[in-house]
Design an enzyme around this catalytic site. Structure first.
Site, PDB file in Angstrom:
ATOM      1  N   TYR A  28       0.803  -1.231   0.000  1.00 40.27           N
ATOM      2  CA  TYR A  28       0.000   0.000   0.000  1.00 40.27           C
ATOM      3  C   TYR A  28       0.835   1.280   0.000  1.00 40.27           C
ATOM      4  CZ  TYR A  28      -3.683  -3.335   1.104  1.00 40.27           C
ATOM      5  OH  TYR A  28      -4.555  -4.392   1.054  1.00 40.27           O
ATOM      6  N   HIS A 105      -9.663   0.586  -5.521  1.00 41.67           N
ATOM      7  CA  HIS A 105      -8.720  -0.170  -4.691  1.00 41.67           C
ATOM      8  C   HIS A 105      -7.325   0.361  -4.962  1.00 41.67           C
ATOM      9  CE1 HIS A 105     -11.741  -3.058  -3.451  1.00 41.67           C
ATOM     10  NE2 HIS A 105     -12.163  -3.057  -4.708  1.00 41.67           N
TER      11      HIS A 105
HETATM   12  C1  DQA Z   1      -7.941  -2.871  -0.801  1.00 44.54           C
HETATM   13  C2  DQA Z   1      -7.789  -4.323  -1.288  1.00 44.54           C
HETATM   14  C3  DQA Z   1      -8.500  -5.282  -0.346  1.00 44.54           C
HETATM   15  O1  DQA Z   1      -8.318  -6.624  -0.795  1.00 44.54           O
HETATM   16  C4  DQA Z   1      -7.942  -5.167   1.055  1.00 44.54           C
HETATM   17  O2  DQA Z   1      -8.648  -5.990   1.931  1.00 44.54           O
HETATM   18  C5  DQA Z   1      -7.903  -3.766   1.536  1.00 44.54           C
HETATM   19  C6  DQA Z   1      -7.485  -2.711   0.630  1.00 44.54           C
HETATM   20  C7  DQA Z   1      -7.107  -1.904  -1.662  1.00 44.54           C
HETATM   21  O3  DQA Z   1      -7.349  -0.701  -1.570  1.00 44.54           O
HETATM   22  O4  DQA Z   1      -6.206  -2.338  -2.373  1.00 44.54           O
HETATM   23  O5  DQA Z   1      -8.129  -3.496   2.707  1.00 44.54           O
HETATM   24  O6  DQA Z   1      -9.301  -2.491  -0.918  1.00 44.54           O
END
Ligand code: DQA
Length: 154
Positions: A28, A105
């Site tokens: 992230y 996402h």
């Molecule tokens: C997410 C992807 C999801 O699989 C994960 O559980 C998240 C973040 C993303 O922003 O990439 O919490 O939504």
């Protein structure tokens, strides 16, 4: 630029997204949730829209915000985190949103664990943007300002 009339675009982030910066930085990035919101505010200013960014780890609170959007007609940019993959309750709430709903996402979910490959929200979203980090939100805002909701299939 004068912001258009109507409610602010809701930028809704769900479970665990308040932990950005401390959570899986290889996936992230190092940026915090507060920095993500600041990037969204800057993008919104450039587009000429007003946003209302919120984050919760509580599913009922998120559902309440979606009901709010259903009633106000607000556009929604939604990153529901892990709920995206299994919450039919969130899906049913998202289906009631009357403005455009852009699912976003940060990570490229299709390239991760199999349980992340499917989103129960995508079928009721106007569109989905994944894998572009903060740009997923920035582009989500542009899409929310530009697109009309798509009819929900029965
Ligand atoms: C997410 C992807 C999801 O699989 C994960 O559980 C998240 C973040 C993303 O922003 O990439 O919490 O939504």
């Amino acid at each position: 630029m004068t912001p258009p009339a109507g409610p602010p675009v809701l930028v809704l982030s769900g479970v665990n997204l308040g932990r950005l910066g401390r959570r899986d930085p290889l996936i992230y990035g190092d940026g915090t949730y507060e920095e993500l919101v600041a990037a969204c505010e800057a993008e919104a200013k450039e587009i000429g829209i007003v946003i209302d960014a919120r984050q919760t780890d509580d599913e009922a609170t998120m559902i309440g915000w979606l009901h709010e959007a259903a009633d106000s007609g607000a556009a929604v940019v939604l990153n529901a985190g892990a709920w995206s993959h299994y919450s039919y309750a969130l899906r049913d709430a998202a289906a009631q949103v009357t403005g455009p709903l852009i699912e976003v996402h940060l990570s490229q979910t299709a390239a991760r664990e199999p349980f992340r490959h499917h989103s129960v929200l995508s079928a009721v979203a106007t569109g989905t943007i994944t894998g572009l980090g903060t740009d997923s939100y920035r582009l989500g805002l542009r899409a929310a300002a530009r697109y009309r909701p798509r009819p929900i299939p029965v």
